[in-house]
Scaffold this motif. Structure first.
Motif, PDB file in Angstrom:
ATOM      1  N   VAL A   1      -2.226 -44.935 -26.075  1.00 38.63           N
ATOM      2  CA  VAL A   1      -3.254 -43.901 -25.966  1.00 38.63           C
ATOM      3  C   VAL A   1      -4.563 -44.606 -25.608  1.00 38.63           C
ATOM      4  O   VAL A   1      -5.031 -45.474 -26.358  1.00 38.63           O
ATOM      5  N   ILE A  30      -9.076 -39.630 -33.623  1.00 43.01           N
ATOM      6  CA  ILE A  30      -8.115 -38.530 -33.488  1.00 43.01           C
ATOM      7  C   ILE A  30      -7.589 -38.246 -34.884  1.00 43.01           C
ATOM      8  O   ILE A  30      -7.002 -39.122 -35.536  1.00 43.01           O
ATOM      9  N   ILE A  37      -1.905 -36.264 -34.967  1.00 41.56           N
ATOM     10  CA  ILE A  37      -1.048 -36.296 -33.787  1.00 41.56           C
ATOM     11  C   ILE A  37       0.266 -35.639 -34.164  1.00 41.56           C
ATOM     12  O   ILE A  37       0.903 -36.027 -35.158  1.00 41.56           O
ATOM     13  N   SER A  95       0.869 -40.534 -37.525  1.00 29.84           N
ATOM     14  CA  SER A  95       0.482 -39.155 -37.277  1.00 29.84           C
ATOM     15  C   SER A  95      -1.036 -38.990 -37.327  1.00 29.84           C
ATOM     16  O   SER A  95      -1.542 -37.899 -37.125  1.00 29.84           O
ATOM     17  N   GLY A  96      -1.767 -40.076 -37.602  1.00 32.39           N
ATOM     18  CA  GLY A  96      -3.217 -40.048 -37.658  1.00 32.39           C
ATOM     19  C   GLY A  96      -3.700 -40.380 -39.055  1.00 32.39           C
ATOM     20  O   GLY A  96      -2.887 -40.517 -39.976  1.00 32.39           O
ATOM     21  N   LEU A 104       1.073 -45.946 -30.190  1.00 30.99           N
ATOM     22  CA  LEU A 104       1.865 -44.996 -30.970  1.00 30.99           C
ATOM     23  C   LEU A 104       3.336 -45.308 -30.732  1.00 30.99           C
ATOM     24  O   LEU A 104       3.700 -45.893 -29.712  1.00 30.99           O
ATOM     25  N   LEU A 162       3.048 -32.908 -27.098  1.00 30.17           N
ATOM     26  CA  LEU A 162       2.379 -33.927 -27.912  1.00 30.17           C
ATOM     27  C   LEU A 162       0.929 -33.511 -28.067  1.00 30.17           C
ATOM     28  O   LEU A 162       0.186 -33.437 -27.081  1.00 30.17           O
ATOM     29  N   SER A 163       0.501 -33.188 -29.289  1.00 27.72           N
ATOM     30  CA  SER A 163      -0.824 -32.631 -29.530  1.00 27.72           C
ATOM     31  C   SER A 163      -1.705 -33.623 -30.265  1.00 27.72           C
ATOM     32  O   SER A 163      -1.292 -34.193 -31.283  1.00 27.72           O
ATOM     33  N   PHE A 164      -2.902 -33.818 -29.720  1.00 28.72           N
ATOM     34  CA  PHE A 164      -3.927 -34.613 -30.383  1.00 28.72           C
ATOM     35  C   PHE A 164      -4.956 -33.623 -30.959  1.00 28.72           C
ATOM     36  O   PHE A 164      -5.742 -33.027 -30.213  1.00 28.72           O
ATOM     37  N   GLU A 179      -9.264 -30.674 -28.414  1.00 32.63           N
ATOM     38  CA  GLU A 179      -7.860 -31.015 -28.566  1.00 32.63           C
ATOM     39  C   GLU A 179      -7.296 -31.408 -27.214  1.00 32.63           C
ATOM     40  O   GLU A 179      -7.854 -31.058 -26.169  1.00 32.63           O
ATOM     41  N   CYS A 226      -3.406 -31.980 -25.164  1.00 26.74           N
ATOM     42  CA  CYS A 226      -1.958 -31.810 -25.250  1.00 26.74           C
ATOM     43  C   CYS A 226      -1.295 -32.429 -24.026  1.00 26.74           C
ATOM     44  O   CYS A 226      -1.831 -32.371 -22.908  1.00 26.74           O
TER      45      CYS A 226
END
Length: 593
Positions: A485, A501, A504, A529-530, A553, A567-569, A583, A585
């Protein structure tokens, strides 16, 4: 007419014809012995058997001991737990005077009272002559070299291998039992010898029992030994002890390590030894080890070692530790502990900038410690920790850093590492609208953008996700892939501060959780996952040279369904003049296995 005799020396049954003058020459040699410890009849039987053995070697040179490397490894079968493995060890036997090149090859085991018992695997038990254990440190097995039968005999057990940096010093355990006849000069006493050869020549200094000698000769005045008497014969013995072979000068070379036992030179007294834990550690014997936890590793600090002092016959010995310092493989200084007669640990004070000969521009140095052990004035040999010229860790100038790195130094190194790692990723995940995934795809986020002034409030960082070490890589339904990332600031007059972030996540394209496996875990997971912190991103410097920071990641799929995933940030937070939260994606397209 020749005097015809038939012999079967150690299993060789070929008939041998003795020369006409054999009896006379044997009697002449017998008359030259300084001590008539055996009768002429017994001496003649020995000479006859030895003549037969030499004739067998002459007629069949394949019987001669010639060490070869083959499939042997430095430490293979070194514990002897269940057996003596003939694929990992050579054996040989012969007669005094010792001549390695005239020994008969072969491993032959048997009872301690059998004359043809040369190399015998033994289980845990008690030695019948002096009562010591037949194995070291509770080990289930060991090897006895030799026997308790007199007769001018000598035996050998050896291992031939290529020396590697990882195995350049070898520890082993041994015990020795030798008759000590009165009036015999040292040259004719039973002995135990450890020697190392390379290319047919002895490697000097590879092993030392003390005083520079690789041979342990029966001597009741040596504090190294304990003494006892069996019948009318004095016996000296050494209970189990650890020693070290130094092969640091032979890295990359083929060497042979040989353990040799021999009877006395007059035929009436025997000697044998036990061997165990070849490539083991020396814990429980006199010992020296590096104490990494109590040592510092940079700046002004200390380098520490733990030691165990030798004890023999209720006498406690001493150790002197020397520390040699290397830069670029060359000794640039040394330190000494002095003689230590008590305690179990010692630390050398290190102030690199005050060490004479130290070149600070090289960043660090390597070190090798040598323990010199003794009982009183009798040297017991040495033990190394580390191997010249690299020291404790493989590589130059990396055992101890002259200056400690700051947190900022470490962060910069890590940023440079991640920039390099992520620059080699090829494949871009498609970017989509997080709330309307069915909308038209967004332009690819590759962060190769123009460095232009910004008009507030349209201030968002550029975020891209790359994966794959080649363009042919695929994301599969059973896979582990490292994603990079990268967050970039593409503006010339804006700084993103404290960018992070928050979360995730991975869902299907409709935002639903991914299917679960029978054990309840998701079939598609992302780690971590953050939250992930990127720090501050300053303005870009020029077009197509944005200010970027990368993080890694791990995408883990197991039994997943082959389809698109989102995949969502979430919670992409940063500050400029006000707080901004956006956000981002992406689509993960998994190819079915």
């Amino acid at each position: 007419m020749a005097n015809e005799e038939w012999g079967k020396p150690d299993g060789h049954s070929e008939p041998v014809i003795l020369p006409d003058d054999f009896h006379g020459k044997s009697k002449e040699k017998f008359g030259k012995l300084k001590h008539a410890d055996v009768s002429f009849e017994r001496y003649l039987a020995h000479e006859t058997a030895e003549f037969q053995r030499q004739q067998a070697l002459e007629h069949n040179p394949e019987l001669q001991y010639k060490p070869k490397c083959g499939a042997m490894t430095p430490c293979g079968n070194g514990d002897f737990e269940k057996a003596l493995d003939v694929t990992q060890w050579h054996g040989a036997y012969g007669s005094l005077p010792l001549n390695i090149n005239s020994l008969t090859a072969g491993i032959m085991g048997g009872a301690i009272t059998a004359p043809n018992s040369h190399q015998t695997w033994v289980s845990a038990g008690t030695d019948p002559n002096v009562g010591i254990s037949t194995t070291a440190q509770g080990s289930p097995g060991a090897v006895r070299i030799g026997n308790a039968v007199a007769g001018f005999g000598c035996e050998l057990l050896s291992k031939t291998f290529v020396v590697t940096p990882a195995v350049s010093t070898i520890n082993f355990w041994y015990a020795v039992v030798l008759q000590n006849p009165a009036g015999h000069p040292p040259s004719d006493q039973p002995f135990f010898q450890v020697r190392v050869t390379a290319g047919g020549s002895v490697v000097p200094g590879a092993f030392d029992f003390g005083g520079g000698s690789d041979t342990l000769i029966a001597d009741s005045t040596n504090p190294f030994f304990q003494t006892t008497t069996v019948g009318s014969e004095k016996i000296v013995y050494k209970d189990w002890s650890c020693a070290q072979i130094n092969l640091t000068s032979q890295i990359g070379q083929v060497v042979t390590v040989e353990f040799i036992t021999a009877d006395c030179g007059y035929g009436a007294h025997w000697g044998y030894a036990y061997l165990d834990n070849f490539c083991g550690d020396c814990c429980g014997s006199w010992n020296l080890t590096y104490d990494c936890e109590n040592s510092t590793h940079c700046g002004s600090g200390q380098v520490c070692f733990d030691y165990e002092l030798p004890t023999v016959n209720k006498l406690t010995g001493s150790v002197t530790i020397t520390l040699d310092l290397y830069q670029n493989g060359v000794v640039v200084g040394n330190l000494s502990s002095g003689v230590l007669t008590s305690g179990t640990s010692y630390c050398f004070a290190i102030t690199p900038v005050l060490l004479a000969g130290m070149n600070a521009s090289l960043g660090g140095f390597d070190f090798v410690a040598t323990g010199h052990f003794a009982i009183g004035s009798t040297s017991l040999g040495t033990m190394l920790v580390g191997a010249a010229p690299d020291g404790i860790d493989v590589g130059k100038n990396n055992d101890y850093q002259i200056a400690c790195k700051s947190c900022m130094d470490i962060r910069h190194e890590q940023e440079a590492y991640l920039h390099k790692q992520c620059a080699g990723k090829y494949n871009l995940l498609p970017s989509i609208h997080c709330d309307c995934p069915d909308a038209e795809p967004l332009p690819p986020d590759d962060c190769h953008c123009d460095c232009t002034p910004v008009t507030l409030p349209e201030l968002v960082p550029c975020i891209s996700v790359k994966w794959g070490d080649s363009r042919c890589d695929r994301l599969e339904t059973n896979d582990v892939e490292v994603l990079c990332v990268t967050v970039c600031n593409c503006y010339s007059n804006v700084t993103f501060n404290s960018l992070s972030i928050g979360h995730i996540g991975v869902t299907d394209m409709a935002g639903n959780p991914v299917p679960l496996l029978p054990d309840g875990t998701p079939s598609v997971q992302i780690f971590p996952s953050g939250p992930i912190c990127f720090g501050s991103l300053g303005p870009c410097k020029s077009p197509n040279q944005p200010s970027c920071v990368s993080r890694e990641l791990v995408l883990y799929t197991r039994g997943a369904i082959g389809q698109d995933y989102r995949l969502s940030f979430d919670g992409i937070c940063f500050s400029i003049l006000h707080h901004v939260e956006v956000e981002k994606c992406f689509v993960i397209n998994l190819c079915q296995d």
